[in-house]
Design a protein around this motif. Sequence first.
Motif, short mmCIF file in Angstrom:
data_model
loop_
_atom_site.label_atom_id
_atom_site.label_comp_id
_atom_site.label_asym_id
_atom_site.label_seq_id
_atom_site.Cartn_x
_atom_site.Cartn_y
_atom_site.Cartn_z
N ILE A 391 42.23 46.51 44.81
CA ILE A 391 42.12 45.13 44.37
C ILE A 391 43.38 44.69 43.64
N ALA A 392 44.06 45.64 42.98
CA ALA A 392 45.32 45.31 42.32
C ALA A 392 46.37 44.94 43.35
N GLU A 393 46.46 45.72 44.41
CA GLU A 393 47.44 45.42 45.46
C GLU A 393 47.14 44.08 46.12
N LEU A 394 45.86 43.77 46.32
CA LEU A 394 45.50 42.47 46.91
C LEU A 394 45.93 41.34 45.98
N GLY A 395 45.64 41.49 44.69
CA GLY A 395 46.03 40.45 43.75
C GLY A 395 47.52 40.22 43.72
N PHE A 396 48.31 41.30 43.69
CA PHE A 396 49.77 41.16 43.70
C PHE A 396 50.25 40.53 45.01
N SER A 397 49.58 40.88 46.12
CA SER A 397 49.97 40.32 47.41
C SER A 397 49.74 38.82 47.46
N LEU A 398 48.58 38.36 46.98
CA LEU A 398 48.31 36.92 46.94
C LEU A 398 49.31 36.21 46.02
N PHE A 399 49.58 36.82 44.88
CA PHE A 399 50.51 36.23 43.92
C PHE A 399 51.91 36.10 44.53
N ASP A 400 52.39 37.15 45.16
CA ASP A 400 53.73 37.13 45.77
C ASP A 400 53.79 36.17 46.94
N GLY A 401 52.63 35.91 47.58
CA GLY A 401 52.60 34.99 48.71
C GLY A 401 52.47 33.53 48.31
N GLY A 402 52.56 33.24 47.03
CA GLY A 402 52.51 31.86 46.56
C GLY A 402 51.16 31.40 46.07
N ARG A 403 50.13 32.23 46.24
CA ARG A 403 48.78 31.87 45.77
C ARG A 403 48.59 32.51 44.39
N LYS A 404 49.38 32.03 43.43
CA LYS A 404 49.48 32.69 42.13
C LYS A 404 48.14 32.71 41.38
N ARG A 405 47.47 31.57 41.30
CA ARG A 405 46.23 31.53 40.55
C ARG A 405 45.15 32.41 41.21
N GLU A 406 45.10 32.38 42.55
CA GLU A 406 44.13 33.20 43.25
C GLU A 406 44.44 34.69 43.10
N GLY A 407 45.73 35.02 43.03
CA GLY A 407 46.11 36.40 42.81
C GLY A 407 45.62 36.91 41.46
N ILE A 408 45.75 36.07 40.44
CA ILE A 408 45.28 36.44 39.10
C ILE A 408 43.76 36.59 39.10
N GLU A 409 43.07 35.63 39.73
CA GLU A 409 41.61 35.68 39.75
C GLU A 409 41.10 36.89 40.54
N ALA A 410 41.81 37.24 41.62
CA ALA A 410 41.42 38.43 42.38
C ALA A 410 41.55 39.68 41.51
N LEU A 411 42.63 39.77 40.76
CA LEU A 411 42.81 40.92 39.88
C LEU A 411 41.77 40.95 38.78
N GLU A 412 41.32 39.79 38.34
CA GLU A 412 40.30 39.76 37.29
C GLU A 412 38.97 40.30 37.77
N LEU A 413 38.76 40.38 39.09
CA LEU A 413 37.55 41.01 39.61
C LEU A 413 37.47 42.47 39.17
#
Length: 484
Positions: A391-413
């Motif tokens: 889930i950490a890698e997914l969050g970083f991937s979303l964040f690096d892909g420009g979906r910054k807020r969603e990346g943070i929320e994914a990591l908060e899971l």
Amino acid sequence: MGRTVFKKSCGNRPAAGAGWPYFLLLAALVPSTGMAQIPSGPHPVGFQSQRVDDYSRPAVAGDPGSPRSVQIDIWYPAQPSGEPMTVADYWRHSYAGPATMRSADLAKVPVRARSGAKPEESIAGVILYSPGIGGEGFDNFLICEALAGQGYLVASAPSLGFLTRKAQPVPQDLEVAARDLEFVADVVRRTWPGAKSSKFAVMGYSWGGLAAMLIQMRNPGVTAVVNIDSAIASHEDKAAKTAWFNLQAMRVPSLYFSAADTLEMHNRLLERIHYSATTHIPFAGVNHGDFQSISYLRSLSPKPDAHSDAAKSAYERVTAATVSFFNLWLKGQQPAPDAVKINTKPSLPPPPTEAEFFAMIRKDGPEKALKLFKEFRQRDPGVNFFGEMAIAELGFSLFDGGRKREGIEALELAFLGYPKSYRPHGYVGSLLEDTGERDRAIAEYGIALGMAMKDTDSDPLQTAADVKLFEGLIAKLSKKSPAK
């Protein structure tokens, strides 16, 4: 910055039996007064025993000089041929030598199986059997014969140890019991006509019941499980130390028998198995040791007492119920119209696999995924959809892909999935630092610092390094130097 410094570098399968009724009809469970003998079935039964070397493992740990030799006992539907057998013939095949389990009064008792009988051309399925700790593969030969009489091939191996030939109730020996039986399954698939395309099921007594559960948890081809007074009731702590043990991974119909002294423990266990349709049949007046073939034969004393009557009835019902259960799930054979209705706990819909859950997050964002995760947690507090690093890698991937807020929320899971881990708070802090949210980043680093200072489960060297890292990151963002 902080993120750059801190970043560190088994999918589930669908449930079987979905849509089946809430009650499992076991035609075999008629009142005990109607049970006259062990069920036979229409097929003659053959028996063969052989030792096969597993060159991927030593005989025991630390002894690379010889491969692990696995004794494989096989019961199968046969043509009318072969040599008649007695109980003594099973003892002669003992891995420990023919002198074990000697009993003059039982040695000459005839059994149903015939040695070397010619197999029938087809089988109805394959059932793997695991005995109790240190037990022979034929310790429940009467049940194995009954199943072979129904057309199944039944294969077993003795319960031997990891460090010595004598097994002990330790996690390593549980893993060995499971691997031995998986090796048996591989041999059967390669050498027995029709086995490769057949359905597989697992069955175990006592410690072997625990091994049977472990086999199902990590082998998607298993169709059903039978546990005969499983040691899970008393040795779950040891099972939990093995790499694959996870009650969430129980996904197929399962049948449990228990003696009076394990009833409560089995009830507590089954309350935590959510994704397998479970049936529990308890017995009063019997002991754990009564669920073995030799014990059953001893119960046929010409001078029965209350205990021997109860043990005889229990073993007959266990055998008949096991036959009916496997006929239902391997053959699809419905019970007779006059069957007794047995209450079965239905399975819940299984959680999504990690891949499915991550696909949901990528497509719809974390909000919907969070709602689903909370719904499952309400029904099953121990459920988890994902690994902590995944889930950490997914969050970083979303964040690096420009979906910054969603990346943070994914990591908060990960806060919900791994509430005792400090690392997700460090990851989230690093992303908040990158977005310029200094105060929130400091707060997350502070939570991570406090949790890391109290962490006694992780690598102490890594934890100590992370504590210094969080102190430095907090000092940097606060424009203060760390205390000396």
